[in-house]
Design a protein around this motif. Structure first.
Motif, short mmCIF file in Angstrom:
data_model
loop_
_atom_site.label_atom_id
_atom_site.label_comp_id
_atom_site.label_asym_id
_atom_site.label_seq_id
_atom_site.Cartn_x
_atom_site.Cartn_y
_atom_site.Cartn_z
N VAL A 12 0.80 -1.29 -0.02
CA VAL A 12 0.10 -0.11 -0.06
C VAL A 12 1.03 1.24 0.06
O VAL A 12 2.00 1.27 0.45
CB VAL A 12 -1.00 -0.14 1.16
N GLU A 13 0.53 2.31 -0.50
CA GLU A 13 1.07 3.69 -0.46
C GLU A 13 0.06 4.51 0.23
O GLU A 13 -0.97 4.57 -0.23
CB GLU A 13 1.48 4.04 -1.85
N LEU A 14 0.59 5.33 1.18
CA LEU A 14 -0.22 6.12 1.85
C LEU A 14 0.33 7.79 1.56
O LEU A 14 -0.36 8.73 1.88
CB LEU A 14 -0.13 6.09 3.63
N ILE A 15 1.50 7.90 1.22
CA ILE A 15 2.29 9.00 1.05
C ILE A 15 2.16 9.39 -0.52
O ILE A 15 2.43 8.80 -1.29
CB ILE A 15 3.55 9.07 1.35
N GLU A 282 2.88 2.13 5.83
CA GLU A 282 3.36 1.38 4.51
C GLU A 282 3.98 0.20 4.62
O GLU A 282 3.64 -0.82 3.94
CB GLU A 282 4.03 2.44 3.65
N GLU A 283 5.00 0.15 5.53
CA GLU A 283 5.63 -0.79 5.49
C GLU A 283 5.05 -2.13 6.35
O GLU A 283 5.16 -3.28 6.21
CB GLU A 283 6.99 -0.84 6.49
N ASP A 284 4.12 -1.67 7.16
CA ASP A 284 3.31 -2.77 7.80
C ASP A 284 1.87 -3.15 7.21
O ASP A 284 1.30 -4.14 7.33
CB ASP A 284 2.53 -2.12 9.04
N GLY A 285 1.92 -2.70 5.59
CA GLY A 285 0.72 -3.03 4.87
C GLY A 285 -0.60 -2.49 5.43
O GLY A 285 -1.58 -3.17 4.96
N SER A 286 -0.57 -1.47 6.36
CA SER A 286 -1.78 -0.99 6.74
C SER A 286 -2.52 0.06 5.68
O SER A 286 -1.60 0.80 5.05
CB SER A 286 -1.58 -0.12 8.07
N GLU A 287 -3.61 0.14 5.74
CA GLU A 287 -4.28 1.25 4.73
C GLU A 287 -4.37 2.48 5.50
O GLU A 287 -4.94 3.63 4.94
CB GLU A 287 -5.47 0.59 4.07
N GLN A 288 -4.13 2.57 6.71
CA GLN A 288 -4.23 3.94 7.48
C GLN A 288 -3.24 3.91 8.57
O GLN A 288 -2.96 3.06 8.97
CB GLN A 288 -5.77 4.17 8.12
N VAL A 289 -2.79 5.35 8.92
CA VAL A 289 -1.94 5.38 9.98
C VAL A 289 -2.54 5.11 11.34
O VAL A 289 -3.66 5.73 11.50
CB VAL A 289 -1.40 6.69 9.99
N GLU A 290 -2.13 4.23 12.21
CA GLU A 290 -2.92 3.77 13.61
C GLU A 290 -1.95 4.28 14.68
O GLU A 290 -0.80 4.75 14.25
CB GLU A 290 -2.89 2.39 13.55
N GLU A 291 -2.63 4.29 15.78
CA GLU A 291 -1.76 4.70 16.97
C GLU A 291 -0.37 3.86 17.07
O GLU A 291 0.47 4.70 17.61
CB GLU A 291 -2.54 4.25 18.30
N ASN A 292 -0.30 2.80 16.90
CA ASN A 292 0.89 1.66 16.87
C ASN A 292 1.91 2.25 16.08
O ASN A 292 3.07 2.37 16.44
CB ASN A 292 0.46 0.19 16.82
N HIS A 293 1.66 2.55 14.99
CA HIS A 293 2.59 3.18 14.17
C HIS A 293 3.13 4.68 14.36
O HIS A 293 4.44 5.08 14.43
CB HIS A 293 1.93 3.57 12.67
N ILE A 294 2.27 5.40 14.83
CA ILE A 294 2.61 6.55 15.62
C ILE A 294 3.98 6.47 16.85
O ILE A 294 4.58 7.17 16.85
CB ILE A 294 1.50 7.63 16.04
N ARG A 295 3.29 5.53 17.66
CA ARG A 295 4.06 5.34 18.95
C ARG A 295 5.53 4.65 18.47
O ARG A 295 6.45 4.99 19.09
CB ARG A 295 3.49 3.97 19.76
#
Length: 427
Positions: A12-15, A282-295
């Protein structure tokens, strides 16, 4: 393009536009800075009107908009002058030349910058590549003469922007003379304005009265952003940089809150945090930025900040930290001052075999060690066994520092991580 199989691609690409996250990106509007921007605009108005320029001194913590506001006003000034000149006869047009120098780029091995080195930098910025001068081999006055000669070849107004001006050490010759260069008679054909930008609140206080009169004609303080202002800035950056479904309001709120709490309201930290969070998602394959990504992004940035802070230390403090790193790896920390000094001396001799540099005395080293304690890199443990047992101190890394971070800092300084044998030096 979608069928290309690459190890560099994410599922996935979020940027959508990574340029918006870059430090050299200049936004169309400077947000949450109306008061200081109004004051700062008045510094540039005389140049637009063809009048003698003002000198200004900007100060405030890192990431509060000093450089961004300067770039924004510079670009607008250059554009507006060009538009105005199109409507004027040639003889009435305004000429503006901007010389932007980051004084941190001219630091020496002991992390000090002199007026001499910055003057060399100005000369080389104005000369073609094949005609530049070296940072050694010239008498200081010769370099200043060359600099003023190069400046005087220009026309109209020359605006010299000295970013990280607090890096200039006790030799403040340039800070005194440059803003007054036309009055002194060093230049005749141009009018020179100087803008100094500093992250150090105490720098202005330590300037001599004559430099304050020259450089600090207008002083502008940039306050830290609050959490709400950081959210406003991040919302705009996210809208421009990320795909619409890549983030939520909770993403913006958490990034803003963490930057406010941990980095004194730094917009730079907030923007870096949002970018790193999106990259991890993106590296995690998530379609949205989640709290764990921010942490996780917050931890990554904190690691980088500590390494960067270690990189900024002078050589003696780096040698002490390396000595502690080897003692730590050998299980010899916390260690007494004399043990650290023995390890430190081995580090100094290893790195300076060709230069013949001697290590500092234990007292001299302890002064640097005390600074490392004050900066939060090292903890001191006090032992008091009473009248019969005596008193002594031991030292170890703080919770934020470890041998790997010191090693990373050495490599960032382009210093080879040499092995130091600390066996047999424990007390």
């Amino acid at each position: 393009m979608d069928n290309i199989n690459s190890i560099f691609a994410d599922d996935v690409e979020l940027i959508e536009n990574a340029d918006v996250f870059e430090e050299d990106y200049t936004p169309d509007r400077i947000l949450c800075r109306d008061d200081v921007l109004k004051q700062y605009t008045s510094v540039f108005k005389p140049i637009y009107k063809g009048r003698p320029p003002q000198n200004a001194f900007l100060y405030g913590d890192t990431g509060v908009g000093k450089t961004a506001a300067t770039k924004y006003l510079r670009e607008n000034l250059e554009r507006d002058i060009e538009q105005k000149n199109q409507q004027l006869p040639v003889g009435e047009r305004t000429t503006l030349n901007v010389v932007w120098i980051n004084c941190e780029n001219f630091t020496t091995a002991d992390h000090k910058t002199s007026s001499y080195q910055v003057a060399v930098g100005i000369v080389n910025r104005l000369r073609d590549k094949g005609n530049r001068i070296t940072g050694t081999g010239y008498a200081p006055q010769d370099v200043y003469d060359i600099m003023y000669e190069e400046l005087d070849k220009l026309e109209g107004t020359v605006l010299v922007i000295l970013d990280e001006v607090d890096k200039i050490s006790n030799d403040d010759t340039l800070l005194y003379e440059l803003p007054r260069s036309r009055d002194i008679g060093y230049v005749e054909n141009v009018r020179v304005g100087v803008i100094g930008i500093s992250n150090d609140y105490t720098f202005r206080k330590n300037l001599s009265p004559k430099v304050k009169d020259s450089l600090c004609e207008t002083e502008i303080k940039f306050p830290a952003y609050d959490a709400e202002e950081l959210s406003e800035i991040l919302r705009v950056r996210a809208r421009l940089a990320l795909y619409d479904d890549a983030y939520s309001q909770e993403t913006i709120s958490l990034c803003s809150a963490l930057a406010y709490q941990e980095a004194s309201g730094s917009a730079r930290r907030a923007i870096r945090l949002l970018r790193r969070s999106a990259e991890i998602a993106e590296e995690d394959g998530s379609e949205q930025v989640e709290e764990n990504h921010i942490r996780q992004a917050d931890k990554d940035l904190e690691y980088g900040n500590i390494v960067e802070s270690i990189v900024d230390q002078d050589d003696e403090k780096l040698y002490i930290l390396k000595a502690l790193a080897h003692l730590d790896n050998a299980g010899l920390t916390p260690a007494r001052t004399r043990t650290i000094h023995t390890a430190y001396a081995r580090v100094v001799r290893t790195y300076n075999q060709q230069r013949g540099k001697d290590p500092l005395t234990q007292r001299g080293m302890f002064n640097h060690l005390s600074k490392l304690v004050m900066f939060g890199f090292v903890n001191t443990i006090e032992h008091n066994k009473g009248a019969s047992g005596g008193q002594w101190n031991e030292h170890e890394f703080s919770d934020d520092v470890d041998p790997q971070k010191v090693k990373d800092a050495f490599e960032d300084r382009n210093l080879e991580w040499l092995h130091i044998d600390v066996r047999g030096i424990e007390e």
